[in-house]
Scaffold this active site. Structure first.
Site, PDB file in Angstrom:
ATOM      1  N   TYR A 150       0.726  -1.058  -0.044  1.00  0.00           N
ATOM      2  CA  TYR A 150      -0.149  -0.076  -0.085  1.00  0.00           C
ATOM      3  C   TYR A 150       0.935   1.386   0.069  1.00  0.00           C
ATOM      4  CZ  TYR A 150      -4.104  -2.600   0.194  1.00  0.00           C
ATOM      5  OH  TYR A 150      -5.376  -3.329  -0.116  1.00  0.00           O
ATOM      6  N   ARG A 192       2.253   1.600  -3.549  1.00  0.00           N
ATOM      7  CA  ARG A 192       0.861   2.337  -4.332  1.00  0.00           C
ATOM      8  C   ARG A 192       0.496   3.742  -3.861  1.00  0.00           C
ATOM      9  NH1 ARG A 192      -3.943  -1.777  -3.510  1.00  0.00           N
ATOM     10  NH2 ARG A 192      -4.943  -0.188  -4.587  1.00  0.00           N
ATOM     11  N   ASN A 245     -12.486   3.524  -6.272  1.00  0.00           N
ATOM     12  CA  ASN A 245     -10.992   3.822  -6.254  1.00  0.00           C
ATOM     13  C   ASN A 245     -10.618   4.265  -4.912  1.00  0.00           C
ATOM     14  OD1 ASN A 245     -10.950   2.832  -8.739  1.00  0.00           O
ATOM     15  ND2 ASN A 245     -11.116   4.983  -9.876  1.00  0.00           N
ATOM     16  N   VAL A 246      -9.598   4.074  -4.300  1.00  0.00           N
ATOM     17  CA  VAL A 246      -8.949   4.310  -3.057  1.00  0.00           C
ATOM     18  C   VAL A 246      -7.874   5.398  -3.254  1.00  0.00           C
ATOM     19  CG1 VAL A 246      -9.314   2.112  -2.240  1.00  0.00           C
ATOM     20  CG2 VAL A 246      -6.979   2.664  -3.120  1.00  0.00           C
ATOM     21  N   HIS A 273     -14.917   1.974  -1.319  1.00  0.00           N
ATOM     22  CA  HIS A 273     -13.830   1.022  -0.841  1.00  0.00           C
ATOM     23  C   HIS A 273     -12.812   1.741   0.053  1.00  0.00           C
ATOM     24  CE1 HIS A 273     -15.024  -1.577  -4.586  1.00  0.00           C
ATOM     25  NE2 HIS A 273     -16.046  -1.624  -3.364  1.00  0.00           N
ATOM     26  N   CYS A 292      -5.853   2.508  13.058  1.00  0.00           N
ATOM     27  CA  CYS A 292      -5.403   1.213  13.836  1.00  0.00           C
ATOM     28  C   CYS A 292      -6.100   0.041  13.650  1.00  0.00           C
ATOM     29  CB  CYS A 292      -5.447   1.807  15.410  1.00  0.00           C
ATOM     30  SG  CYS A 292      -4.865   0.157  16.247  1.00  0.00           S
ATOM     31  N   CYS A 331      -2.845   2.349  21.188  1.00  0.00           N
ATOM     32  CA  CYS A 331      -3.010   1.033  21.901  1.00  0.00           C
ATOM     33  C   CYS A 331      -1.798   0.140  21.473  1.00  0.00           C
ATOM     34  CB  CYS A 331      -4.382   0.346  21.523  1.00  0.00           C
ATOM     35  SG  CYS A 331      -4.335  -0.043  19.700  1.00  0.00           S
ATOM     36  N   SER A 377     -14.636  -3.115 -14.243  1.00  0.00           N
ATOM     37  CA  SER A 377     -15.059  -4.333 -14.962  1.00  0.00           C
ATOM     38  C   SER A 377     -16.073  -4.975 -14.407  1.00  0.00           C
ATOM     39  CB  SER A 377     -13.998  -5.344 -14.871  1.00  0.00           C
ATOM     40  OG  SER A 377     -13.579  -5.415 -13.333  1.00  0.00           O
ATOM     41  N   ASN A 435     -15.811   2.318 -21.428  1.00  0.00           N
ATOM     42  CA  ASN A 435     -14.446   1.102 -21.274  1.00  0.00           C
ATOM     43  C   ASN A 435     -13.876   0.717 -22.633  1.00  0.00           C
ATOM     44  OD1 ASN A 435     -13.386  -1.236 -20.476  1.00  0.00           O
ATOM     45  ND2 ASN A 435     -14.632  -1.230 -18.677  1.00  0.00           N
TER      46      ASN A 435
HETATM   47  C1  BV8 Z   1     -17.931  -7.801   1.095  1.00  0.00           C
HETATM   48  C2  BV8 Z   1      -9.894  -1.555  -1.831  1.00  0.00           C
HETATM   49  C3  BV8 Z   1     -19.304  -8.729   2.827  1.00  0.00           C
HETATM   50  C4  BV8 Z   1      -8.322  -2.590  -1.788  1.00  0.00           C
HETATM   51  C5  BV8 Z   1     -11.309  -3.240  -3.236  1.00  0.00           C
HETATM   52  C6  BV8 Z   1     -18.298 -14.749  -4.940  1.00  0.00           C
HETATM   53  C7  BV8 Z   1     -19.400 -14.106  -5.819  1.00  0.00           C
HETATM   54  C8  BV8 Z   1     -19.571 -13.013  -5.654  1.00  0.00           C
HETATM   55  C9  BV8 Z   1     -18.994 -11.906  -4.666  1.00  0.00           C
HETATM   56  C10 BV8 Z   1     -18.147 -12.614  -3.833  1.00  0.00           C
HETATM   57  C11 BV8 Z   1     -17.816 -13.867  -4.018  1.00  0.00           C
HETATM   58  N1  BV8 Z   1     -16.781 -14.019  -3.097  1.00  0.00           N
HETATM   59  C12 BV8 Z   1     -16.467 -12.986  -2.412  1.00  0.00           C
HETATM   60  C13 BV8 Z   1     -17.278 -12.063  -2.729  1.00  0.00           C
HETATM   61  C14 BV8 Z   1     -17.486 -10.576  -2.233  1.00  0.00           C
HETATM   62  C15 BV8 Z   1     -16.297  -9.785  -2.662  1.00  0.00           C
HETATM   63  C16 BV8 Z   1     -16.218  -9.757  -4.309  1.00  0.00           C
HETATM   64  O1  BV8 Z   1     -17.103  -8.940  -4.894  1.00  0.00           O
HETATM   65  N2  BV8 Z   1     -15.378 -10.641  -4.853  1.00  0.00           N
HETATM   66  C17 BV8 Z   1     -15.169 -10.760  -6.320  1.00  0.00           C
HETATM   67  C18 BV8 Z   1     -13.785 -10.462  -6.619  1.00  0.00           C
HETATM   68  C19 BV8 Z   1     -15.700 -12.174  -6.649  1.00  0.00           C
HETATM   69  N3  BV8 Z   1     -16.626  -8.309  -2.333  1.00  0.00           N
HETATM   70  C20 BV8 Z   1     -16.199  -8.316  -1.064  1.00  0.00           C
HETATM   71  O2  BV8 Z   1     -15.453  -8.891  -0.152  1.00  0.00           O
HETATM   72  C21 BV8 Z   1     -16.551  -6.908  -0.499  1.00  0.00           C
HETATM   73  N4  BV8 Z   1     -17.033  -6.931   0.651  1.00  0.00           N
HETATM   74  O3  BV8 Z   1     -18.856  -8.507   0.177  1.00  0.00           O
HETATM   75  O4  BV8 Z   1     -18.423  -7.907   2.240  1.00  0.00           O
HETATM   76  C22 BV8 Z   1     -19.753  -8.299   4.364  1.00  0.00           C
HETATM   77  C23 BV8 Z   1     -20.786  -7.894   4.627  1.00  0.00           C
HETATM   78  C24 BV8 Z   1     -21.060  -7.502   5.907  1.00  0.00           C
HETATM   79  C25 BV8 Z   1     -20.104  -7.790   6.959  1.00  0.00           C
HETATM   80  C26 BV8 Z   1     -18.770  -8.222   6.712  1.00  0.00           C
HETATM   81  C27 BV8 Z   1     -18.592  -8.661   5.265  1.00  0.00           C
HETATM   82  C28 BV8 Z   1     -15.611  -5.882  -0.314  1.00  0.00           C
HETATM   83  C29 BV8 Z   1     -15.289  -5.539  -1.823  1.00  0.00           C
HETATM   84  C30 BV8 Z   1     -13.981  -4.368  -1.844  1.00  0.00           C
HETATM   85  C31 BV8 Z   1     -12.725  -4.794  -2.083  1.00  0.00           C
HETATM   86  N5  BV8 Z   1     -11.790  -3.729  -2.182  1.00  0.00           N
HETATM   87  N6  BV8 Z   1     -10.493  -2.205  -3.249  1.00  0.00           N
HETATM   88  C32 BV8 Z   1      -7.311  -1.967  -2.494  1.00  0.00           C
HETATM   89  O5  BV8 Z   1      -7.784  -1.239  -3.795  1.00  0.00           O
HETATM   90  O6  BV8 Z   1      -6.246  -2.398  -2.462  1.00  0.00           O
HETATM   91  S1  BV8 Z   1     -12.013  -3.574  -4.675  1.00  0.00           S
HETATM   92  C33 BV8 Z   1     -10.720  -3.489  -5.915  1.00  0.00           C
HETATM   93  O7  BV8 Z   1     -11.203  -4.336  -7.109  1.00  0.00           O
HETATM   94  C34 BV8 Z   1     -10.573  -2.054  -6.430  1.00  0.00           C
HETATM   95  O8  BV8 Z   1     -10.911  -1.058  -5.569  1.00  0.00           O
HETATM   96  C35 BV8 Z   1     -11.517  -2.022  -7.681  1.00  0.00           C
HETATM   97  O9  BV8 Z   1     -12.826  -1.166  -7.377  1.00  0.00           O
HETATM   98  C36 BV8 Z   1     -12.106  -3.392  -7.847  1.00  0.00           C
HETATM   99  C37 BV8 Z   1     -11.994  -3.623  -9.174  1.00  0.00           C
HETATM  100  O10 BV8 Z   1     -10.473  -3.764  -9.492  1.00  0.00           O
HETATM  101  P1  BV8 Z   1     -10.218  -3.667 -11.362  1.00  0.00           P
HETATM  102  O11 BV8 Z   1     -10.550  -4.768 -11.739  1.00  0.00           O
HETATM  103  O12 BV8 Z   1      -8.704  -3.069 -11.109  1.00  0.00           O
HETATM  104  O13 BV8 Z   1     -10.887  -2.312 -11.694  1.00  0.00           O
HETATM  105  P2  BV8 Z   1     -11.962  -2.427 -12.360  1.00  0.00           P
HETATM  106  O14 BV8 Z   1     -12.729  -3.566 -11.843  1.00  0.00           O
HETATM  107  O15 BV8 Z   1     -12.333  -1.109 -12.318  1.00  0.00           O
HETATM  108  O16 BV8 Z   1     -11.176  -2.774 -13.848  1.00  0.00           O
HETATM  109  C38 BV8 Z   1     -10.572  -1.968 -14.732  1.00  0.00           C
HETATM  110  C39 BV8 Z   1     -11.531  -1.523 -15.701  1.00  0.00           C
HETATM  111  O17 BV8 Z   1     -11.028  -0.267 -16.453  1.00  0.00           O
HETATM  112  C40 BV8 Z   1     -11.423  -2.515 -16.721  1.00  0.00           C
HETATM  113  O18 BV8 Z   1     -12.568  -2.962 -17.308  1.00  0.00           O
HETATM  114  C41 BV8 Z   1     -10.777  -2.057 -17.795  1.00  0.00           C
HETATM  115  O19 BV8 Z   1     -11.018  -2.339 -19.336  1.00  0.00           O
HETATM  116  C42 BV8 Z   1     -11.085  -0.686 -17.783  1.00  0.00           C
HETATM  117  N7  BV8 Z   1      -9.977   0.279 -18.211  1.00  0.00           N
HETATM  118  C43 BV8 Z   1      -8.803   0.382 -18.498  1.00  0.00           C
HETATM  119  N8  BV8 Z   1      -8.052   1.354 -18.870  1.00  0.00           N
HETATM  120  C44 BV8 Z   1      -9.229   2.492 -18.950  1.00  0.00           C
HETATM  121  C45 BV8 Z   1     -10.397   1.653 -18.467  1.00  0.00           C
HETATM  122  N9  BV8 Z   1     -11.629   2.122 -18.677  1.00  0.00           N
HETATM  123  C46 BV8 Z   1     -11.607   3.622 -19.139  1.00  0.00           C
HETATM  124  N10 BV8 Z   1     -10.598   4.086 -19.411  1.00  0.00           N
HETATM  125  C47 BV8 Z   1      -9.498   3.661 -19.583  1.00  0.00           C
HETATM  126  N11 BV8 Z   1      -8.459   4.379 -19.982  1.00  0.00           N
HETATM  127 ZN    ZN Z   2      -4.700   1.609  18.367  1.00  0.00          ZN
END
Ligand code: BV8
Ligand code: ZN
Length: 253
Positions: free
Chosen positions: A73, A76, A108-109, A125, A133, A162, A201, A225
């Site tokens: 992180y 990044r 995005n973050v 996110h 902490c 803590c 995506s 996209n």
């Molecule tokens: C939750 C922070 C429950 C961290 C991120 C099975 C099925 C369905 C869901 C799940 C499953 N197993 C687990 C889950 C849930 C899981 C999930 O969705 N998993 C997926 C992978 C299957 N979700 C979670 O865990 C969420 N929490 O469900 O909690 C819960 C409820 C109550 C109590 C407790 C728990 C939490 C999800 C958040 C994860 N954190 N980010 C970090 O950044 O390090 S998400 C992370 O991935 C990014 O932030 C981003 O938003 C996301 C997607 O990443 P990318 O693919 O890179 O980005 P993106 O998708 O936007 O793709 C890029 C796109 O841009 C492409 O399409 C590309 O073509 C396009 N592009 C490229 N260049 C350009 C462009 N477009 C335009 N112009 C350009 N020039």
């Molecule tokens: Zn603390």
């Protein structure tokens, strides 16, 4: 009055934007791509190349190897401090000046929307710039840019309150999204006239439901996209191209 059709933007979308009272712009990592920020799916570099981000962006990975995850992180964050908002971010700010109400919802973050001038951005996110902490959730103030000439592990700071470990202020896989931001995002999607889904995506839940929610509520939805996105209904469009190329085209009169 049908509007003239320009390069890649269908006239019906330009019309809908012209008449819209509330526009939502929903962004993923792709909106920052033209700022040189690699998307989440791009191959991870160096030390982290052997990891899948889905494994690394989790509380389990952080507890198993805090320095590996904190180092990722900070690496990044350092790159983000050097990045600049791109024409996509700027076009969103200009669009907000032309419509009665515009809500930015981002997965995005980074802070590139804010640095371009967008206000009240909903971060589903979290933010890489708001560490806290892991134990007592006390916010931690980052005082300097990390000096990292190459990718390496870095032990996380210790909480002065803590003695727990400081963690990135992002939502990891398996963690709940911030309830207030998520509810506000769902409400905006349900009440908007046009939703622009930019650079995502649509894989990560529950954020990925946002465009479908807008569509179900009768809004126009345009996916911007380089990859063509599947469109299921007549009011759903796929504008194939880079955000920095296409978003400025939406500003024409
Ligand atoms: C939750 C922070 C429950 C961290 C991120 C099975 C099925 C369905 C869901 C799940 C499953 N197993 C687990 C889950 C849930 C899981 C999930 O969705 N998993 C997926 C992978 C299957 N979700 C979670 O865990 C969420 N929490 O469900 O909690 C819960 C409820 C109550 C109590 C407790 C728990 C939490 C999800 C958040 C994860 N954190 N980010 C970090 O950044 O390090 S998400 C992370 O991935 C990014 O932030 C981003 O938003 C996301 C997607 O990443 P990318 O693919 O890179 O980005 P993106 O998708 O936007 O793709 C890029 C796109 O841009 C492409 O399409 C590309 O073509 C396009 N592009 C490229 N260049 C350009 C462009 N477009 C335009 N112009 C350009 N020039
Ligand atoms: Zn603390």
């Amino acid at each position: 009055m049908m509007r003239k059709n320009c390069l890649q933007v269908p006239a019906e979308l330009l019309n809908a934007l012209h008449k819209a009272k509330h526009v939502v712009v929903f962004t993923g990592a792709g909106v920052s791509a033209e700022s040189g920020v690699s998307t989440f799916r791009d191959a991870l570099t160096g030390l982290w190349a052997r990891f899948d981000p889905l494994q690394l962006a989790t509380p389990e990975a952080f507890l198993a190897d805090p320095a590996l995850v904190w180092g990722w992180y900070e690496w990044r964050r350092q790159l983000l401090l050097k990045a600049q908002p791109n024409p996509a971010h700027h076009a969103i700010v200009k669009l907000a000046q032309r419509v009665p109400k515009l809500t930015v919802i981002t997965q995005n973050v980074d802070d590139l929307h804010e640095r371009a001038g967008s206000a009240d951005v909903l971060h589903l996110h979290g933010s890489i710039f708001n560490p806290r902490c892991f134990t007592c959730t006390q916010p931690y103030v980052l005082t300097h840019a990390p000096e990292m000439s190459h990718e390496h592990a870095l032990a996380p700071p210790i909480c002065s309150h803590c003695q727990g470990m400081i963690r990135p202020g992002v939502v990891w896989f398996g963690e709940a999204l911030p309830q207030v931001a998520l509810e506000a995002a769902f409400t905006a999607a349900e009440n908007c006239d046009v939703l622009l889904s930019v650079g995502t995506s649509g894989v990560v839940q529950p954020a990925a439901q946002i465009p479908a929610l807008a569509l179900r509520s009768g809004a126009w939805v345009a996916h911007i996209n380089p990859e063509a996105m599947p469109c299921r209904q007549s009011r759903e469009l796929s504008l194939v191209g880079a955000a920095g190329q296409i978003l400025p085209l939406l500003l024409q009169d």
